[in-house]
Design a protein around this motif. Structure first.
Motif, mmCIF file in Angstrom:
data_model
loop_
_atom_site.group_PDB
_atom_site.id
_atom_site.type_symbol
_atom_site.label_atom_id
_atom_site.label_comp_id
_atom_site.label_asym_id
_atom_site.label_seq_id
_atom_site.Cartn_x
_atom_site.Cartn_y
_atom_site.Cartn_z
ATOM 1 N N GLU A 38 0.853 -1.084 -0.023
ATOM 2 C CA GLU A 38 0.068 -0.128 -0.185
ATOM 3 C C GLU A 38 0.784 1.140 0.179
ATOM 4 O OE1 GLU A 38 -3.921 -1.633 2.602
ATOM 5 O OE2 GLU A 38 -2.168 -0.899 3.569
ATOM 6 N N ALA A 39 1.804 1.189 0.763
ATOM 7 C CA ALA A 39 2.695 2.421 0.784
ATOM 8 C C ALA A 39 3.468 2.634 -0.478
ATOM 9 C CB ALA A 39 3.976 2.177 1.987
ATOM 10 N N MET A 40 3.906 1.747 -1.273
ATOM 11 C CA MET A 40 4.506 1.971 -2.560
ATOM 12 C C MET A 40 3.540 2.433 -3.451
ATOM 13 S SD MET A 40 7.863 -0.493 -2.861
ATOM 14 C CE MET A 40 7.338 -1.836 -2.406
ATOM 15 N N THR A 41 2.063 1.757 -3.625
ATOM 16 C CA THR A 41 1.249 2.357 -4.358
ATOM 17 C C THR A 41 0.740 3.547 -3.935
ATOM 18 O OG1 THR A 41 0.350 0.072 -4.664
ATOM 19 C CG2 THR A 41 -1.167 1.898 -4.920
ATOM 20 N N ALA A 42 0.975 4.045 -2.791
ATOM 21 C CA ALA A 42 0.663 5.478 -2.273
ATOM 22 C C ALA A 42 1.644 6.611 -2.800
ATOM 23 C CB ALA A 42 0.454 5.435 -0.944
ATOM 24 N N GLY A 43 3.092 5.898 -3.168
ATOM 25 C CA GLY A 43 4.277 6.790 -3.670
ATOM 26 C C GLY A 43 5.373 6.772 -2.787
ATOM 27 N N PHE A 44 5.272 6.149 -1.491
ATOM 28 C CA PHE A 44 6.460 6.243 -0.793
ATOM 29 C C PHE A 44 7.722 5.544 -1.445
ATOM 30 C CE2 PHE A 44 3.132 6.588 2.378
ATOM 31 C CZ PHE A 44 3.695 7.030 3.458
ATOM 32 N N GLU A 45 8.867 5.974 -1.322
ATOM 33 C CA GLU A 45 10.035 5.602 -1.884
ATOM 34 C C GLU A 45 10.438 4.129 -1.299
ATOM 35 O OE1 GLU A 45 12.127 6.966 -4.140
ATOM 36 O OE2 GLU A 45 10.854 8.502 -4.343
ATOM 37 N N PRO A 46 10.666 3.308 -2.349
ATOM 38 C CA PRO A 46 11.061 1.728 -1.782
ATOM 39 C C PRO A 46 11.962 1.739 -0.752
ATOM 40 C CG PRO A 46 11.010 1.816 -4.212
ATOM 41 C CD PRO A 46 10.963 3.393 -3.834
ATOM 42 N N ARG A 47 13.118 2.565 -0.639
ATOM 43 C CA ARG A 47 14.009 2.586 0.239
ATOM 44 C C ARG A 47 13.396 2.983 1.525
ATOM 45 N NH1 ARG A 47 15.384 7.409 -1.918
ATOM 46 N NH2 ARG A 47 15.220 9.271 -0.558
ATOM 47 N N ASP A 48 12.443 4.102 1.889
ATOM 48 C CA ASP A 48 11.687 4.433 2.910
ATOM 49 C C ASP A 48 10.878 3.065 3.366
ATOM 50 O OD1 ASP A 48 12.787 6.744 2.938
ATOM 51 O OD2 ASP A 48 11.085 7.631 2.097
ATOM 52 N N VAL A 49 10.173 2.513 2.600
ATOM 53 C CA VAL A 49 9.434 1.135 2.982
ATOM 54 C C VAL A 49 10.145 0.005 3.101
ATOM 55 C CG1 VAL A 49 7.778 -0.386 2.012
ATOM 56 C CG2 VAL A 49 7.566 1.993 1.179
ATOM 57 N N TRP A 50 11.468 -0.273 2.669
ATOM 58 C CA TRP A 50 12.273 -1.157 3.224
ATOM 59 C C TRP A 50 12.795 -0.945 4.571
ATOM 60 C CZ3 TRP A 50 13.553 -5.873 2.293
ATOM 61 C CH2 TRP A 50 14.423 -6.441 2.871
ATOM 62 N N HIS A 51 13.244 0.233 4.947
ATOM 63 C CA HIS A 51 13.564 0.574 6.245
ATOM 64 C C HIS A 51 12.517 0.274 7.283
ATOM 65 C CE1 HIS A 51 17.696 2.022 5.532
ATOM 66 N NE2 HIS A 51 17.312 2.656 4.614
ATOM 67 N N ALA A 52 11.250 1.109 6.964
ATOM 68 C CA ALA A 52 10.133 0.718 7.796
ATOM 69 C C ALA A 52 9.867 -0.837 7.986
ATOM 70 C CB ALA A 52 9.028 1.572 6.976
ATOM 71 N N LEU A 53 9.939 -1.561 6.923
ATOM 72 C CA LEU A 53 9.639 -3.050 7.247
ATOM 73 C C LEU A 53 10.789 -3.686 7.831
ATOM 74 C CD1 LEU A 53 7.884 -5.403 6.177
ATOM 75 C CD2 LEU A 53 9.608 -5.648 4.071
ATOM 76 N N CYS A 54 11.996 -3.268 7.633
ATOM 77 C CA CYS A 54 13.111 -3.876 8.549
ATOM 78 C C CYS A 54 12.896 -3.558 10.044
ATOM 79 C CB CYS A 54 14.257 -3.523 7.929
ATOM 80 S SG CYS A 54 14.824 -4.319 6.455
ATOM 81 N N ASP A 55 12.679 -2.166 10.094
ATOM 82 C CA ASP A 55 12.387 -2.019 11.569
ATOM 83 C C ASP A 55 11.298 -2.323 12.158
ATOM 84 O OD1 ASP A 55 14.506 0.168 11.059
ATOM 85 O OD2 ASP A 55 13.263 1.921 10.776
ATOM 86 N N ALA A 56 10.141 -2.492 11.571
ATOM 87 C CA ALA A 56 9.100 -3.115 12.223
ATOM 88 C C ALA A 56 9.281 -4.737 12.484
ATOM 89 C CB ALA A 56 7.895 -3.224 11.290
ATOM 90 N N LEU A 57 9.980 -5.278 11.907
ATOM 91 C CA LEU A 57 10.430 -6.518 12.086
ATOM 92 C C LEU A 57 11.747 -6.901 12.730
ATOM 93 C CD1 LEU A 57 9.448 -7.865 8.756
ATOM 94 C CD2 LEU A 57 8.022 -8.355 10.676
ATOM 95 N N ASP A 58 12.325 -5.715 13.444
ATOM 96 C CA ASP A 58 13.489 -5.748 14.244
ATOM 97 C C ASP A 58 14.761 -6.542 13.482
ATOM 98 O OD1 ASP A 58 12.553 -4.243 16.282
ATOM 99 O OD2 ASP A 58 11.735 -6.157 17.125
ATOM 100 N N VAL A 59 14.942 -6.150 12.071
ATOM 101 C CA VAL A 59 16.103 -6.633 11.436
ATOM 102 C C VAL A 59 17.297 -5.973 11.692
ATOM 103 C CG1 VAL A 59 16.755 -7.202 9.149
ATOM 104 C CG2 VAL A 59 14.395 -7.851 9.585
ATOM 105 N N PRO A 60 18.112 -6.535 12.152
ATOM 106 C CA PRO A 60 19.598 -5.917 12.362
ATOM 107 C C PRO A 60 20.317 -5.222 11.080
ATOM 108 C CG PRO A 60 19.674 -7.921 13.496
ATOM 109 C CD PRO A 60 18.575 -7.998 12.538
#
Length: 79
Positions: A38-60
């Motif tokens: 949804e975020a990428m469809t809404a126009g968020f940058e892929p790098r911002d989505v990637w960081h948010a996904l990794c942060d949400a899942l506590d990926v080091p």
């Protein structure tokens, strides 16, 4: 980061099947409670989505870049 890079990292870090589920279903509070899809469809940058996904899942940080140790996205502006 391009959309194709996002997909490649998702496959490498989470596995192809689980990664696709996460992109469709994991809600990301840092992106207005949208899923990555949804975020990428809404126009968020892929790098911002990637960081948010990794942060949400506590990926080091060292584990966020898949097989390529030299691949890194610029810091997210959504942090």
């Amino acid at each position: 980061m391009r959309h194709s890079d996002f997909q490649k990292l998702t496959d490498e870090v989470f596995g192809p099947a689980y990664g696709r589920v996460l992109v469709r279903e994991q809600v990301l509070p840092k992106l207005g409670n949208r899923t990555a899809e949804e975020a990428m469809t809404a126009g968020f940058e892929p790098r911002d989505v990637w960081h948010a996904l990794c942060d949400a899942l506590d990926v080091p940080e060292p584990e966020r870049w898949g097989a390529d140790q030299h691949r890194q996205a610029p810091p997210s502006s959504a942090r």
